[in-house]
Design a protein around this motif. Structure first.
Motif, PDB file in Angstrom:
ATOM      1  N   ILE A 154      47.176  43.548  48.075  1.00 22.27           N
ATOM      2  CA  ILE A 154      46.334  42.632  48.853  1.00 22.27           C
ATOM      3  C   ILE A 154      46.727  41.171  48.653  1.00 22.27           C
ATOM      4  CG2 ILE A 154      43.993  41.700  49.015  1.00 22.27           C
ATOM      5  CD1 ILE A 154      42.960  44.519  48.923  1.00 22.27           C
ATOM      6  N   HIS A 155      47.032  40.780  47.442  1.00 20.94           N
ATOM      7  CA  HIS A 155      47.338  39.373  47.183  1.00 20.94           C
ATOM      8  C   HIS A 155      48.822  39.049  47.326  1.00 20.94           C
ATOM      9  CE1 HIS A 155      43.235  38.637  46.159  1.00 20.94           C
ATOM     10  NE2 HIS A 155      43.246  39.615  45.289  1.00 20.94           N
ATOM     11  N   SER A 156      49.618  40.036  47.767  1.00 24.99           N
ATOM     12  CA  SER A 156      51.052  39.786  47.917  1.00 24.99           C
ATOM     13  C   SER A 156      51.458  39.546  49.378  1.00 24.99           C
ATOM     14  CB  SER A 156      51.845  40.963  47.347  1.00 24.99           C
ATOM     15  OG  SER A 156      51.646  42.106  48.141  1.00 24.99           O
ATOM     16  N   ASN A 157      50.500  39.543  50.298  1.00 20.58           N
ATOM     17  CA  ASN A 157      50.827  39.278  51.701  1.00 20.58           C
ATOM     18  C   ASN A 157      49.712  38.449  52.340  1.00 20.58           C
ATOM     19  OD1 ASN A 157      48.927  41.307  53.185  1.00 20.58           O
ATOM     20  ND2 ASN A 157      49.939  42.547  51.620  1.00 20.58           N
ATOM     21  N   ASN A 158      50.059  37.697  53.346  1.00 19.61           N
ATOM     22  CA  ASN A 158      49.120  36.758  53.972  1.00 19.61           C
ATOM     23  C   ASN A 158      47.937  37.436  54.658  1.00 19.61           C
ATOM     24  OD1 ASN A 158      50.667  34.607  53.155  1.00 19.61           O
ATOM     25  ND2 ASN A 158      51.824  34.511  55.066  1.00 19.61           N
ATOM     26  N   GLU A 159      48.119  38.663  55.100  1.00 18.60           N
ATOM     27  CA  GLU A 159      47.054  39.369  55.817  1.00 18.60           C
ATOM     28  C   GLU A 159      46.166  40.187  54.887  1.00 18.60           C
ATOM     29  OE1 GLU A 159      50.377  40.007  56.678  1.00 18.60           O
ATOM     30  OE2 GLU A 159      50.479  38.444  58.193  1.00 18.60           O
ATOM     31  N   ARG A 160      46.407  40.114  53.588  1.00 26.33           N
ATOM     32  CA  ARG A 160      45.624  40.857  52.576  1.00 26.33           C
ATOM     33  C   ARG A 160      45.591  42.355  52.890  1.00 26.33           C
ATOM     34  NH1 ARG A 160      40.592  36.693  52.072  1.00 26.33           N
ATOM     35  NH2 ARG A 160      41.767  34.989  51.165  1.00 26.33           N
ATOM     36  N   VAL A 194      51.455  50.937  55.139  1.00 23.91           N
ATOM     37  CA  VAL A 194      52.105  52.173  55.579  1.00 23.91           C
ATOM     38  C   VAL A 194      51.680  52.559  56.990  1.00 23.91           C
ATOM     39  CG1 VAL A 194      52.269  54.659  55.125  1.00 23.91           C
ATOM     40  CG2 VAL A 194      52.472  53.049  53.240  1.00 23.91           C
ATOM     41  N   THR A 195      50.419  52.351  57.329  1.00 21.53           N
ATOM     42  CA  THR A 195      49.906  52.799  58.631  1.00 21.53           C
ATOM     43  C   THR A 195      49.854  51.687  59.683  1.00 21.53           C
ATOM     44  OG1 THR A 195      47.621  52.432  57.885  1.00 21.53           O
ATOM     45  CG2 THR A 195      48.535  54.659  57.624  1.00 21.53           C
ATOM     46  N   ASP A 196      50.431  50.533  59.388  1.00 22.38           N
ATOM     47  CA  ASP A 196      50.456  49.403  60.325  1.00 22.38           C
ATOM     48  C   ASP A 196      49.064  49.007  60.805  1.00 22.38           C
ATOM     49  OD1 ASP A 196      53.213  48.945  60.234  1.00 22.38           O
ATOM     50  OD2 ASP A 196      53.597  50.462  61.766  1.00 22.38           O
ATOM     51  N   THR A 197      48.163  48.848  59.847  1.00 18.07           N
ATOM     52  CA  THR A 197      46.809  48.401  60.171  1.00 18.07           C
ATOM     53  C   THR A 197      46.496  47.160  59.355  1.00 18.07           C
ATOM     54  OG1 THR A 197      45.868  49.870  58.474  1.00 18.07           O
ATOM     55  CG2 THR A 197      45.934  50.695  60.742  1.00 18.07           C
ATOM     56  N   VAL A 198      45.487  46.433  59.784  1.00 20.29           N
ATOM     57  CA  VAL A 198      45.019  45.267  59.056  1.00 20.29           C
ATOM     58  C   VAL A 198      43.501  45.183  59.232  1.00 20.29           C
ATOM     59  CG1 VAL A 198      45.350  43.656  60.981  1.00 20.29           C
ATOM     60  CG2 VAL A 198      45.411  42.798  58.637  1.00 20.29           C
ATOM     61  N   LEU A 199      42.820  44.688  58.219  1.00 21.96           N
ATOM     62  CA  LEU A 199      41.381  44.471  58.305  1.00 21.96           C
ATOM     63  C   LEU A 199      41.136  43.015  58.624  1.00 21.96           C
ATOM     64  CD1 LEU A 199      41.644  47.150  56.719  1.00 21.96           C
ATOM     65  CD2 LEU A 199      39.551  46.549  55.589  1.00 21.96           C
ATOM     66  N   VAL A 200      40.267  42.761  59.601  1.00 18.03           N
ATOM     67  CA  VAL A 200      39.939  41.395  60.009  1.00 18.03           C
ATOM     68  C   VAL A 200      38.431  41.204  59.967  1.00 18.03           C
ATOM     69  CG1 VAL A 200      41.979  41.071  61.442  1.00 18.03           C
ATOM     70  CG2 VAL A 200      39.922  42.005  62.463  1.00 18.03           C
ATOM     71  N   ILE A 201      38.045  39.935  59.873  1.00 23.39           N
ATOM     72  CA  ILE A 201      36.615  39.596  59.873  1.00 23.39           C
ATOM     73  C   ILE A 201      36.283  39.042  61.248  1.00 23.39           C
ATOM     74  CG2 ILE A 201      34.845  38.143  58.873  1.00 23.39           C
ATOM     75  CD1 ILE A 201      36.489  38.085  56.312  1.00 23.39           C
ATOM     76  N   ASN A 227      40.768  35.704  60.163  1.00 26.66           N
ATOM     77  CA  ASN A 227      40.265  35.730  58.792  1.00 26.66           C
ATOM     78  C   ASN A 227      40.384  37.152  58.272  1.00 26.66           C
ATOM     79  OD1 ASN A 227      39.518  33.013  58.761  1.00 26.66           O
ATOM     80  ND2 ASN A 227      37.539  33.468  59.682  1.00 26.66           N
ATOM     81  N   PHE A 228      40.885  37.260  57.067  1.00 25.76           N
ATOM     82  CA  PHE A 228      41.077  38.573  56.474  1.00 25.76           C
ATOM     83  C   PHE A 228      40.121  38.725  55.293  1.00 25.76           C
ATOM     84  CE2 PHE A 228      45.089  37.062  58.258  1.00 25.76           C
ATOM     85  CZ  PHE A 228      45.275  38.022  59.234  1.00 25.76           C
ATOM     86  N   PRO A 229      39.513  39.902  55.134  1.00 26.26           N
ATOM     87  CA  PRO A 229      38.501  40.073  54.092  1.00 26.26           C
ATOM     88  C   PRO A 229      39.090  39.990  52.686  1.00 26.26           C
ATOM     89  CG  PRO A 229      38.985  42.168  55.121  1.00 26.26           C
ATOM     90  CD  PRO A 229      39.735  41.123  55.891  1.00 26.26           C
ATOM     91  N   SER A 230      38.302  39.449  51.788  1.00 21.96           N
ATOM     92  CA  SER A 230      38.688  39.366  50.380  1.00 21.96           C
ATOM     93  C   SER A 230      38.589  40.749  49.740  1.00 21.96           C
ATOM     94  CB  SER A 230      37.758  38.408  49.639  1.00 21.96           C
ATOM     95  OG  SER A 230      36.433  38.935  49.626  1.00 21.96           O
ATOM     96  N   LEU A 231      39.135  40.857  48.562  1.00 17.80           N
ATOM     97  CA  LEU A 231      39.038  42.104  47.808  1.00 17.80           C
ATOM     98  C   LEU A 231      37.582  42.457  47.546  1.00 17.80           C
ATOM     99  CD1 LEU A 231      40.326  44.434  46.237  1.00 17.80           C
ATOM    100  CD2 LEU A 231      40.523  42.899  44.276  1.00 17.80           C
ATOM    101  N   LEU A 232      36.773  41.459  47.228  1.00 23.34           N
ATOM    102  CA  LEU A 232      35.349  41.699  46.972  1.00 23.34           C
ATOM    103  C   LEU A 232      34.662  42.279  48.201  1.00 23.34           C
ATOM    104  CD1 LEU A 232      32.815  41.518  45.243  1.00 23.34           C
ATOM    105  CD2 LEU A 232      32.546  39.157  46.028  1.00 23.34           C
ATOM    106  N   ARG A 233      34.921  41.715  49.358  1.00 22.98           N
ATOM    107  CA  ARG A 233      34.286  42.206  50.584  1.00 22.98           C
ATOM    108  C   ARG A 233      34.728  43.632  50.893  1.00 22.98           C
ATOM    109  NH1 ARG A 233      33.259  38.837  56.050  1.00 22.98           N
ATOM    110  NH2 ARG A 233      32.216  37.565  54.510  1.00 22.98           N
TER     111      ARG A 233
END
Length: 135
Positions: free
Chosen positions: A115-121, A128-135, A12-18
């Motif tokens: 954020i809304h242009s890729n599945n992982e938000r 650029v830094t090859d990171t992702v935020l997850v819940i 699960n990837f966090p929403s823009l609001l979160r």
């Protein structure tokens, strides 16, 4: 994206609001740290600008240090967000964390446009830094 790294985490990837909520909490913490350090610097020597600049830089180091060593800031912890590296199966390096933070600061809201242009938000600084935020 390396799916093996994400297998350890919920996908699960966090929403823009979160993300904004976490960012808001972290900005309050950063400004509070900065206010305390600037006050202490003024008490030591009111005319010492290098000391004041050092205090500001130390306060701005809060987020990169927290993300690098704990994979999250206090705001991210409250909102249930964790920062994960996609290239290595470990915590984000200090250099990568400072780069991610710096790009986020420079780009500001522009970074969130992706954020809304890729599945992982992922924001631009995450891409650029090859990171992702997850819940």
């Amino acid at each position: 994206m390396d799916k093996n790294v994400l297998n350890e985490h919920t996908t699960n990837f966090p929403s823009l609001l979160r993300r904004c909520q976490a960012n808001f909490i972290d900005r309050i913490i950063t400004y509070a740290i900065m206010a305390v350090l600037l006050y202490l610097a003024s008490e030591v020597d009111n005319d010492n600008w290098p000391l004041k600049i050092s205090a500001i830089l130390m306060a701005l180091s809060y987020e990169p240090l927290m993300v690098s060593f704990l994979c999250r800031t206090i705001g991210q912890r409250i909102t249930g967000i964790t920062v994960v590296s996609l290239t290595v199966d470990q915590k984000i390096s200090l250099l990568n964390s400072f780069t991610r933070f710096g790009l986020g600061m420079i780009l500001g809201w522009i970074s969130f446009l992706a954020i809304h242009s890729n599945n992982e938000r992922r924001a631009l600084n995450d891409l650029v830094t090859d990171t992702v935020l997850v819940i």
